[in-house]
Design an enzyme around this catalytic site. Structure first.
Site, short mmCIF file in Angstrom:
data_model
loop_
_atom_site.label_atom_id
_atom_site.label_comp_id
_atom_site.label_asym_id
_atom_site.label_seq_id
_atom_site.Cartn_x
_atom_site.Cartn_y
_atom_site.Cartn_z
N CYS A 112 0.82 -1.21 0.00
CA CYS A 112 0.00 0.00 0.00
C CYS A 112 0.86 1.27 0.00
CB CYS A 112 -0.99 -0.03 1.16
SG CYS A 112 -2.35 1.14 0.96
N HIS A 218 -3.73 -5.32 0.57
CA HIS A 218 -3.23 -5.65 1.92
C HIS A 218 -3.16 -7.17 2.13
CE1 HIS A 218 -3.01 -1.70 3.91
NE2 HIS A 218 -3.87 -1.36 2.97
N GLU A 220 -1.42 -8.78 4.19
CA GLU A 220 -1.24 -9.14 5.61
C GLU A 220 -2.56 -9.42 6.32
OE1 GLU A 220 -2.22 -4.80 5.90
OE2 GLU A 220 -1.17 -6.09 4.48
#
Length: 246
Positions: A112, A218, A220
């Protein structure tokens, strides 16, 4: 120590916590690195000022540039608009880490804000707010009225370019892309890895580098279950492990 886990340096961000200036990293980034076999360490932005910067980074096998509440400073890419959410210390450290990773072939994964830093470092530019650009129509920003677990679920497809690193994963995937800034001009030596259906650049890589990839989404958030997240973190830690043993 050649069989030890690869050390992954995670860039920290400036935050106010309980009224006190702090350096922080969201837990999910740490958890993802741990889960895929890395040994995470957190780098405060003061590391950029250290006269011992390269000696400090010599112990590191991989670098993770995280997403953040803040945005890249306009002066970094020649813009003049007012940007309320800045973290100049984070900028300084991230750009120094990018230069180091480029010079030393250290594996680097940028998420990001990290992708935006990566693009600007290589002389690319950004749209300050994709919503002000005609032609972008996908939902690239979270609905803040929803709970976090809903906000961070996949919202649109990405089409993966056939000539890039992500082509080893597949041709298309559904991602959780949540951001305000977006790539305008792609930086020098960078390859576009994936696009949203509306043409917004969603992933880039550095040509002729063992592993330097930036993604606008994202990975994660769903690192244990999402197949593209698994691919990204597995590859990242694999190359970091190679860096440690070479």
């Amino acid at each position: 120590m050649k069989n030890a886990k690869p050390i992954i340096a995670i860039v920290s961000c400036y935050k106010m916590i309980d009224g006190q200036p702090s350096q922080a990293v969201y837990q999910k980034y740490i958890d993802a690195v741990n889960f895929y076999g890395g040994n995470p360490i957190l780098l405060p932005n003061t590391a950029a000022d250290s006269s011992n910067f390269e000696a400090l980074l010599a112990m590191v096998d991989g670098i993770l540039l995280t997403g953040s509440y803040s945005n890249v400073a306009p002066t970094r890419y020649g813009a003049t608009h007012r940007e309320a959410k800045q973290d100049l210390g984070r900028d300084e450290l991230s750009f120094k880490l990018l230069a180091y990773a480029d010079k030393t072939n250290t594996p680097l994964l940028a998420v990001c804000r990290g992708l935006q830093e990566m693009n600007v470092h290589f002389k690319g530019t950004l749209h300050p707010d994709w919503r002000e650009v005609e032609g972008f129509f996908e939902p690239h920003l979270e609905d803040s009225s929803q709970p976090l677990e809903v906000q961070y679920q996949p919202v649109h497809d990405v089409v993966i370019e056939p000539a890039g690193r992500l082509a080893a994963f597949g041709k298309k995937w559904h991602v959780n892309s949540l951001h305000k800034q977006a790539i305008n001009k792609v930086g020098e030596r960078l390859l576009v890895e994936a696009l949203a259906p509306d043409g917004l650049v969603e992933a880039i890589s550095l040509s002729e580098h063992p592993f330097m990839i930036g993604v606008q989404w994202h990975p994660e958030l769903n690192y244990e279950k999402d197949n593209l997240s698994k691919f990204l973190f597995t590859e990242f830690i694999h190359y970091a492990s190679k860096q440690r043993t070479e």
